[in-house]
Design a protein around this motif. Structure first.
Motif, PDB file in Angstrom:
ATOM      1  N   UNK A 163       0.827  -1.203   0.000  1.00 18.93           N
ATOM      2  CA  UNK A 163       0.000   0.000   0.000  1.00 18.93           C
ATOM      3  C   UNK A 163       0.863   1.255   0.000  1.00 18.93           C
ATOM      4  N   UNK A 164       1.984   1.207   0.701  1.00 20.67           N
ATOM      5  CA  UNK A 164       2.895   2.348   0.765  1.00 20.67           C
ATOM      6  C   UNK A 164       3.508   2.636  -0.607  1.00 20.67           C
ATOM      7  N   UNK A 165       3.980   1.596  -1.285  1.00 17.80           N
ATOM      8  CA  UNK A 165       4.598   1.802  -2.601  1.00 17.80           C
ATOM      9  C   UNK A 165       3.549   2.215  -3.639  1.00 17.80           C
ATOM     10  N   UNK A 166       2.313   1.771  -3.452  1.00 21.03           N
ATOM     11  CA  UNK A 166       1.251   2.197  -4.371  1.00 21.03           C
ATOM     12  C   UNK A 166       0.951   3.681  -4.198  1.00 21.03           C
ATOM     13  N   UNK A 167       0.871   4.132  -2.947  1.00 23.71           N
ATOM     14  CA  UNK A 167       0.489   5.528  -2.696  1.00 23.71           C
ATOM     15  C   UNK A 167       1.636   6.501  -2.946  1.00 23.71           C
ATOM     16  N   UNK A 168       2.870   6.099  -2.648  1.00 27.14           N
ATOM     17  CA  UNK A 168       3.997   7.022  -2.749  1.00 27.14           C
ATOM     18  C   UNK A 168       4.666   7.009  -4.123  1.00 27.14           C
ATOM     19  N   UNK A 169       4.653   5.863  -4.785  1.00 27.65           N
ATOM     20  CA  UNK A 169       5.378   5.742  -6.052  1.00 27.65           C
ATOM     21  C   UNK A 169       4.498   5.275  -7.215  1.00 27.65           C
ATOM     22  N   UNK A 170       3.223   5.047  -6.958  1.00 20.21           N
ATOM     23  CA  UNK A 170       2.329   4.619  -8.022  1.00 20.21           C
ATOM     24  C   UNK A 170       2.544   3.201  -8.496  1.00 20.21           C
ATOM     25  N   UNK A 171       3.172   2.359  -7.672  1.00 22.37           N
ATOM     26  CA  UNK A 171       3.365   0.962  -8.056  1.00 22.37           C
ATOM     27  C   UNK A 171       1.993   0.289  -8.130  1.00 22.37           C
ATOM     28  N   UNK A 172       1.664  -0.352  -9.248  1.00 21.75           N
ATOM     29  CA  UNK A 172       0.323  -0.925  -9.431  1.00 21.75           C
ATOM     30  C   UNK A 172       0.188  -2.288  -8.755  1.00 21.75           C
ATOM     31  N   UNK A 173      -0.029  -2.275  -7.468  1.00 22.61           N
ATOM     32  CA  UNK A 173      -0.009  -3.512  -6.685  1.00 22.61           C
ATOM     33  C   UNK A 173      -1.298  -3.660  -5.884  1.00 22.61           C
ATOM     34  N   UNK A 174      -1.782  -4.886  -5.775  1.00 23.03           N
ATOM     35  CA  UNK A 174      -2.894  -5.223  -4.894  1.00 23.03           C
ATOM     36  C   UNK A 174      -2.513  -6.469  -4.105  1.00 23.03           C
ATOM     37  N   UNK A 175      -3.165  -6.681  -2.967  1.00 22.28           N
ATOM     38  CA  UNK A 175      -2.911  -7.844  -2.119  1.00 22.28           C
ATOM     39  C   UNK A 175      -4.189  -8.645  -1.942  1.00 22.28           C
ATOM     40  N   UNK A 176      -4.056  -9.960  -1.978  1.00 22.94           N
ATOM     41  CA  UNK A 176      -5.187 -10.869  -1.798  1.00 22.94           C
ATOM     42  C   UNK A 176      -5.029 -11.612  -0.482  1.00 22.94           C
ATOM     43  N   UNK A 177      -6.007 -11.460   0.393  1.00 21.51           N
ATOM     44  CA  UNK A 177      -5.992 -12.162   1.680  1.00 21.51           C
ATOM     45  C   UNK A 177      -6.689 -13.507   1.511  1.00 21.51           C
ATOM     46  N   UNK A 178      -5.906 -14.564   1.328  1.00 20.83           N
ATOM     47  CA  UNK A 178      -6.459 -15.900   1.142  1.00 20.83           C
ATOM     48  C   UNK A 178      -7.025 -16.436   2.458  1.00 20.83           C
ATOM     49  N   UNK A 179      -8.170 -17.089   2.349  1.00 17.52           N
ATOM     50  CA  UNK A 179      -8.775 -17.782   3.487  1.00 17.52           C
ATOM     51  C   UNK A 179      -8.702 -19.285   3.234  1.00 17.52           C
ATOM     52  N   UNK A 180      -7.765 -19.965   3.891  1.00 19.49           N
ATOM     53  CA  UNK A 180      -7.599 -21.422   3.904  1.00 19.49           C
ATOM     54  C   UNK A 180      -7.891 -22.050   2.538  1.00 19.49           C
ATOM     55  N   UNK A 181      -6.947 -21.921   1.646  1.00 22.26           N
ATOM     56  CA  UNK A 181      -7.084 -22.492   0.319  1.00 22.26           C
ATOM     57  C   UNK A 181      -6.843 -24.010   0.400  1.00 22.26           C
ATOM     58  N   UNK A 237      -3.299  -0.537  -4.919  1.00 17.68           N
ATOM     59  CA  UNK A 237      -3.211  -0.162  -3.513  1.00 17.68           C
ATOM     60  C   UNK A 237      -4.306  -0.745  -2.651  1.00 17.68           C
ATOM     61  N   UNK A 238      -5.029  -1.745  -3.163  1.00 22.03           N
ATOM     62  CA  UNK A 238      -6.163  -2.321  -2.446  1.00 22.03           C
ATOM     63  C   UNK A 238      -5.801  -3.685  -1.855  1.00 22.03           C
ATOM     64  N   UNK A 239      -6.581  -4.091  -0.845  1.00 19.42           N
ATOM     65  CA  UNK A 239      -6.512  -5.454  -0.324  1.00 19.42           C
ATOM     66  C   UNK A 239      -7.900  -6.075  -0.442  1.00 19.42           C
ATOM     67  N   UNK A 240      -7.927  -7.381  -0.727  1.00 15.68           N
ATOM     68  CA  UNK A 240      -9.196  -8.070  -0.933  1.00 15.68           C
ATOM     69  C   UNK A 240      -9.218  -9.389  -0.173  1.00 15.68           C
ATOM     70  N   UNK A 241     -10.325  -9.663   0.498  1.00 19.15           N
ATOM     71  CA  UNK A 241     -10.563 -10.982   1.060  1.00 19.15           C
ATOM     72  C   UNK A 241     -10.908 -11.952  -0.059  1.00 19.15           C
ATOM     73  N   UNK A 242     -10.238 -13.098  -0.075  1.00 22.07           N
ATOM     74  CA  UNK A 242     -10.545 -14.139  -1.048  1.00 22.07           C
ATOM     75  C   UNK A 242     -10.964 -15.389  -0.273  1.00 22.07           C
ATOM     76  N   UNK A 243     -12.269 -15.539  -0.119  1.00 24.69           N
ATOM     77  CA  UNK A 243     -12.844 -16.679   0.575  1.00 24.69           C
ATOM     78  C   UNK A 243     -13.641 -17.543  -0.378  1.00 24.69           C
ATOM     79  N   UNK A 244     -14.295 -18.557   0.169  1.00 25.02           N
ATOM     80  CA  UNK A 244     -15.031 -19.493  -0.660  1.00 25.02           C
ATOM     81  C   UNK A 244     -16.524 -19.453  -0.383  1.00 25.02           C
ATOM     82  N   UNK A 245     -17.174 -20.575  -0.652  1.00 23.47           N
ATOM     83  CA  UNK A 245     -18.617 -20.672  -0.405  1.00 23.47           C
ATOM     84  C   UNK A 245     -18.912 -21.764   0.620  1.00 23.47           C
ATOM     85  N   UNK A 246     -17.861 -22.255   1.297  1.00 23.34           N
ATOM     86  CA  UNK A 246     -18.036 -23.311   2.288  1.00 23.34           C
ATOM     87  C   UNK A 246     -17.329 -22.931   3.580  1.00 23.34           C
ATOM     88  N   UNK A 247     -18.039 -23.060   4.678  1.00 28.08           N
ATOM     89  CA  UNK A 247     -17.446 -22.782   5.987  1.00 28.08           C
ATOM     90  C   UNK A 247     -17.877 -23.891   6.942  1.00 28.08           C
TER      91      UNK A 247
END
Length: 316
Positions: A163-181, A237-247
């Protein structure tokens, strides 16, 4: 038309190898890098790579990312999928923490630094639901992170660097928060793989706690699709939850494995481990809205496929 080229770090791993194969099917040329870290047996990772190495549009390099100069590689690709990391909540305590810092934080920073002056379209970084700690209900990205393991701390630090490199230098990066793949090729240290192998071979299954701990499970193909959607999204610069349809809780998962194998699990209950959250629960509305993410695979279907892959891997 020029073929798109992707760099996949950790390409011999569970998600990295599955993602690399999908990229090749989508028409990408793929450069894969893996260091064959010690977290599980090299021969398993080599099995993951077997089909990739036969593909004419795949090039593989065995490299330690801690000493790699990213700049030259980045200049040759359109998108980077940074899947490489040292995983594992329970092993991140104690003296091994330095390795987690090196692999999960410093390597990510080196990649981002090299990307500052590049022409990359996107970097998609693998993060983890471990950044949240425990969850009592559906958890969205606006909830303040509260990791309860050193591993979670390193994944959160990597996210914040993105997020820091995206906001300060325009690096086109996103992060995916995986939930128990889960699914075929899941790491041998992860619960489904261990449970399936132990049930098939009649070995005791170590369950930390009472087995009532629940997880939001994400099938591997859904996690791979999320990576492609994130790579093609204009948002950075975003983060996303990546979950499934089963819990489900672990006892329910074991019952399902017993049903599909026709074998009884030999449960061995042990004390709960520090750093293991009691529950995880993904709110995926942001990924649905921003990326068009729409998980498709239920846990029963995924377990059947994973059972077949574990049987094949160990010739059971």
């Amino acid at each position: 038309m020029k073929r798109k080229c992707a760099l996949v770090t950790g390409c011999a791993g569970f998600i990295g190898s599955s993602l690399s194969e999908r990229l090749l099917r989508e028409g990408y040329a793929v450069i894969g890098i893996d260091a064959f870290l010690h977290n599980y047996d090299r021969w398993v990772k080599e099995q993951n790579l077997r089909n990739l190495l036969e593909h004419p549009q795949f090039r593989f390099f065995e490299r330690d990312l801690r000493t790699l100069s990213f700049s030259e590689l980045i200049s040759r690709v359109d998108v980077v999928f940074h899947q490489a990391a040292l995983p594992g909540v329970r092993t991140s305590w104690g003296t091994q923490f330095q390795e987690y810092v090196d692999h999960n934080i410093l390597v990510t920073q080196a990649l981002l630094e090299a990307a500052k002056d590049s022409n990359l379209n996107k970097i998609v970084c693998a993060s983890s639901s471990s950044v949240y700690g425990g969850m009592n209900g559906p958890t969205e990205e606006t909830q303040a992170p509260h990791p309860i393991s050193p591993y979670g701390v390193t994944k959160l630090a990597a996210e914040q660097l993105c997020q820091l490199y995206a906001s300060q230098f325009g690096v086109p990066v996103v992060s995916l928060r995986y939930f128990t793949v889960f699914g075929p090729r899941q790491r041998p240290d992860m619960a489904f793989h261990k449970f399936i192998k132990s049930v098939l071979t009649g070995q005791p299954i170590e369950i930390y706690g009472d087995g009532e701990q629940s997880r939001d499970f994400t099938f591997i193909e859904d996690a791979v699709t999320a990576n492609l959607l994130a790579a093609n999204s204009p948002l950075t610069g975003e983060v996303y939850n990546i979950g499934g349809i089963s819990r489900l809780n672990l006892n329910e998962v074991l019952s399902m494995i017993e049903s599909h194998t026709g074998k009884q699990a030999n449960r061995c209950l042990l004390p709960a481990q520090p750093g293991d959250p009691k529950h995880t629960f993904a709110d995926i509305r942001k990924a649905q809205t921003h990326l068009g993410y729409d998980p498709q695979f239920d846990i029963e279907h995924g377990i059947r496929l994973q059972i077949e892959q574990v049987k094949s891997l160990y010739n059971i």
